[in-house]
Each structure stands twice: as C-alpha cells, then as structure tokens.
Design a protein around this motif. Sequence first.
Motif, PDB file in Angstrom:
ATOM      1  N   ARG A 128       0.991  -1.101   0.662  1.00  0.00           N
ATOM      2  CA  ARG A 128       0.445   0.071  -0.068  1.00  0.00           C
ATOM      3  C   ARG A 128       0.829   0.796  -0.008  1.00  0.00           C
ATOM      4  N   ALA A 129       0.232   2.427  -0.230  1.00  0.00           N
ATOM      5  CA  ALA A 129       1.310   4.029  -0.602  1.00  0.00           C
ATOM      6  C   ALA A 129       0.614   5.017   0.734  1.00  0.00           C
ATOM      7  N   CYS A 130       1.078   5.268   0.397  1.00  0.00           N
ATOM      8  CA  CYS A 130       0.763   5.974   1.884  1.00  0.00           C
ATOM      9  C   CYS A 130       1.667   8.089   0.458  1.00  0.00           C
ATOM     10  N   ILE A 131       0.709   8.527   1.221  1.00  0.00           N
ATOM     11  CA  ILE A 131       1.383   9.647  -0.839  1.00  0.00           C
ATOM     12  C   ILE A 131       1.294  11.333   0.352  1.00  0.00           C
ATOM     13  N   ASP A 132       2.187  11.739   0.244  1.00  0.00           N
ATOM     14  CA  ASP A 132       2.916  12.736   1.061  1.00  0.00           C
ATOM     15  C   ASP A 132       2.756  13.664   0.177  1.00  0.00           C
ATOM     16  N   THR A 133       1.504  14.569   0.699  1.00  0.00           N
ATOM     17  CA  THR A 133       2.025  16.072  -0.557  1.00  0.00           C
ATOM     18  C   THR A 133       3.295  17.251   0.059  1.00  0.00           C
ATOM     19  N   CYS A 134       2.579  17.608  -0.905  1.00  0.00           N
ATOM     20  CA  CYS A 134       3.627  19.735  -0.616  1.00  0.00           C
ATOM     21  C   CYS A 134       3.014  20.021   0.375  1.00  0.00           C
ATOM     22  N   SER A 135       1.423  20.161   0.510  1.00  0.00           N
ATOM     23  CA  SER A 135       0.528  21.022   1.277  1.00  0.00           C
ATOM     24  C   SER A 135       0.275  20.656   2.362  1.00  0.00           C
ATOM     25  N   LEU A 136      -0.427  21.396   3.078  1.00  0.00           N
ATOM     26  CA  LEU A 136      -0.989  21.387   4.233  1.00  0.00           C
ATOM     27  C   LEU A 136      -2.786  20.676   4.225  1.00  0.00           C
ATOM     28  N   LEU A 137      -3.302  19.620   4.461  1.00  0.00           N
ATOM     29  CA  LEU A 137      -4.328  19.431   3.796  1.00  0.00           C
ATOM     30  C   LEU A 137      -5.695  19.729   5.063  1.00  0.00           C
ATOM     31  N   GLU A 138      -7.113  19.920   4.376  1.00  0.00           N
ATOM     32  CA  GLU A 138      -7.670  20.471   5.492  1.00  0.00           C
ATOM     33  C   GLU A 138      -8.314  19.025   6.165  1.00  0.00           C
ATOM     34  N   THR A 139      -8.869  18.553   7.423  1.00  0.00           N
ATOM     35  CA  THR A 139      -9.732  17.711   8.478  1.00  0.00           C
ATOM     36  C   THR A 139     -10.921  16.900   6.668  1.00  0.00           C
ATOM     37  N   ASP A 140     -11.322  18.262   6.180  1.00  0.00           N
ATOM     38  CA  ASP A 140     -12.020  16.776   5.584  1.00  0.00           C
ATOM     39  C   ASP A 140     -11.817  16.662   3.811  1.00  0.00           C
ATOM     40  N   GLU A 141     -10.600  16.656   3.844  1.00  0.00           N
ATOM     41  CA  GLU A 141      -9.891  16.839   2.248  1.00  0.00           C
ATOM     42  C   GLU A 141      -9.101  15.540   2.057  1.00  0.00           C
ATOM     43  N   GLY A 142      -9.209  15.010   0.987  1.00  0.00           N
ATOM     44  CA  GLY A 142      -8.782  13.699   0.447  1.00  0.00           C
ATOM     45  C   GLY A 142      -8.544  13.445  -0.582  1.00  0.00           C
ATOM     46  N   CYS A 143      -7.903  12.693  -1.066  1.00  0.00           N
ATOM     47  CA  CYS A 143      -7.833  12.508  -2.330  1.00  0.00           C
ATOM     48  C   CYS A 143      -9.091  11.594  -2.607  1.00  0.00           C
ATOM     49  N   LEU A 144      -9.526  10.710  -4.257  1.00  0.00           N
ATOM     50  CA  LEU A 144      -9.714  10.047  -4.673  1.00  0.00           C
ATOM     51  C   LEU A 144      -9.571   8.840  -5.345  1.00  0.00           C
ATOM     52  N   ILE A 145     -10.117   7.268  -4.931  1.00  0.00           N
ATOM     53  CA  ILE A 145      -8.983   6.316  -5.130  1.00  0.00           C
ATOM     54  C   ILE A 145      -9.912   4.879  -4.960  1.00  0.00           C
ATOM     55  N   GLY A 146     -10.127   4.087  -5.624  1.00  0.00           N
ATOM     56  CA  GLY A 146     -10.513   2.846  -6.283  1.00  0.00           C
ATOM     57  C   GLY A 146      -9.394   2.251  -6.530  1.00  0.00           C
ATOM     58  N   SER A 147     -10.703   1.145  -6.241  1.00  0.00           N
ATOM     59  CA  SER A 147      -9.603  -0.529  -7.488  1.00  0.00           C
ATOM     60  C   SER A 147     -10.279  -0.059  -8.669  1.00  0.00           C
ATOM     61  N   PHE A 148     -11.871   0.764  -9.238  1.00  0.00           N
ATOM     62  CA  PHE A 148     -11.921   0.452 -10.610  1.00  0.00           C
ATOM     63  C   PHE A 148     -12.046   2.191 -10.718  1.00  0.00           C
ATOM     64  N   ALA A 149     -12.304   2.119 -12.292  1.00  0.00           N
ATOM     65  CA  ALA A 149     -12.272   3.737 -12.319  1.00  0.00           C
ATOM     66  C   ALA A 149     -14.165   4.282 -12.502  1.00  0.00           C
TER      67      ALA A 149
END
Length: 390
Positions: A228-249
Amino acid sequence: MTDVSDIVTDSITPVADTGVSRREEHFAWIDVRGLDDDLRDAVMQAAIHQRIDGIVSDDLMLLSDLPPTIRRVLAIGADTATDEVTEHTVDVILIDAAASAATPPAVSTEWGTQLVVSDARTLHHACDAVRAVPWTVLTFTDPTKIPLEIVIAAAENSGGRTITVVNDITDAEIVKLVLEHGSDGLLLSPSSADDVVTLARVVAHRDEPVSLVELTVTGVEHIGMGDRACIDTCSLLETDEGCLIGSFASGMFLSCSETHPLPYMPTRPFRWNAGAVHSYVLVPDNRTRYVSELRAGQPILAVRSDGTAREVRIGRVKIERRPLLSITATAPNGATVNVITQDDWHVRLLGPGGTVNNVTELKAGDRLLGCVPVESRHVGLPITEFCDER
C-alpha cells in the motif's frame, strides 16, 4: 502633440479602495512590439481566437483594427503623438515611466504605467504606483520573486491591477501563484502562436468541483498482505480533504487526510494513507493515475467533502507491505465500487458532511463519499467504450 513621461505618483489621486479582496481571476496580455510582421499577425489571430484579454502595441493603427472583444493597449513614450488617441481607438494608454517629464494624455481612456524594478528605490516607486494607477506593468530584473511578493502585498485591496512581464510559459505559471493569488495579469512577448494558446490555458486554469455521491457499504473483508502507498503532499490538508481513490475507474472513495488525532503518533496533515498500489487516484484535468506510478513533484487532486477541489503537489510516495482491507460499496446508479486500504484503525474514509470513518469499524449499510465517473479509462484518460471491472 502631447508629450508623456515619468509619472510622479505622489501627485496622482489613488485608485478607489473597494474594501474587498482583490479578484482571483487572472488575465493575459500579449506584447506584439518588436515582432516581425508574419509572427505578429499569427500571434494576434491566436490572441483573438483564445480570448486573450489584451494586446499591447505602440502602433495606434494596428490596435484600432482589433475587434472590441480584446483590450487595446497603446504603449507610448515621451515623443508619441496622442492627438488621435480616444476611447474609441484604444482602451488603455500605457505610459513608460522611464520617459521624461509629463502627465497622462487628456483623454477619458484608462491609463497605466510601465515600471522596471531593479533596486530598492524602484521597488518603492512600484509599490506607490500599484496603489495609485489603474494599470501597472512591472518588469523585474532579478530572478527572485521577493520584489513581486512585496508589490502584490502593497496592491492588496487597492483598485489597481498589476501586470507582470514574464519571460516564458514556465515563468508565467510561477508568477500566477506568487503569494497564492499572484499577479493579476501576465504580459508575454510570444515566440510563436502556440505560446498564446498555452498562456491562455495558464490563466484560465481552475480546478472544477468534483460531483460527489453517497456510497453504501455492502462488504468489508480482510484479505491479507499486500503493498500500500502513503501519499505525502507539499501542502497542509484540511480535516475534510482527501484524494479520490479506488480499484475501479467506475467509482472512487474519498480518503481522509491524516489531520485527525491518533493515539500513539502525531498527525500528518500533509498525508493520505491512500490505498493499495494498483488503485486509481484522481489527478487534475479529469485524469487518473495508478498509485504505483506517482512520483515526487507530480500534481494530484485534493477534494473536500463539499466537492471543491485544488491541485497539490506530491512530495513523496511511500510504498510498504501491510495487511489489507477490501471495502465494497454500491453507488446510487447501482454500480459496484471497491477500494483496498491498509487494514488498520487509523486509516479513514470520509462520509457525508465530512464525517470521519475508521476503515476497521465499517459495516454494511454505512455511507461514504465518493465519485462515480461515467466514462471508462484508457491510460488514465476518459474514453467511451465497454469496460467491465470486477
């Protein structure tokens, strides 16, 4: 003939203070001075077609032939005749502040000044000008963006607008983002018509909101070890901020940033514990990438629970072997969607209203947020074709 020259900003009535934050919209001007005839004609046609905001020229006849859809900016020096200049022939008169002694022409057309910032004295002059002059075109001689930051701060909440001369498209992308909102406008002397097209995209780019839907969990299964992967960004993220991810397109879940307290370690407000390496993740321009393909410096889309989105840059991707959890859900259109995450309590997915859901506590019937694209994907691009993902 009216002579024009150096503008003493102390004698000018300041532009009205609106009392509100400056506009976030950016615009571009194209400088056609010095271009050969063939290149100039191609650049001007591209500027009109791309709806560039303005064309800068020292040729009054050239500007007077332009359609009213583009701002006509006449650049004048100390010896320029302005007898024929009216609001019907040009929209902005741009005075070279390095010329010698006079005042703006006596016409109702808007006017501005061109300044070169090369030292503390000229920087101070530029800060005065942006508070007093409707349009200020700035050329910075040094590579650092600190003088531009100071000028942008000086112009905050003034009615004047700054236009920064940029050397190329890469420079334009940087100048647009200085102090977050950047220079109001960008002025480029293109080397080709293609530069005009690219510049138009730079100033027009906005991250469109993502249409989120509620996903209903139908199953949660422990599936053993995997990467599995952790994605570390160059930004400080908000408490309700995420990335959209899934097994299927065909469907992705809104993962949660590590902005919420953890029992045995500090928060990582720049991180998503994203998912298994095979997963799709949504990036700008409605594209997807495999998590395993992500690299430092690449853009990724940060999405909040209300669907607003922004581009952030990846600082690091960490891939490690961990126990995995498979989460399956149903979308409102009946589609089955899946995500595989690390099997640990501290990994979270977002639900309606920004609720935080620990993956190990999920059960059938729980509601999560995600998106359900209507297109299939081929090499990350949306495509209309038959595709059955399982």
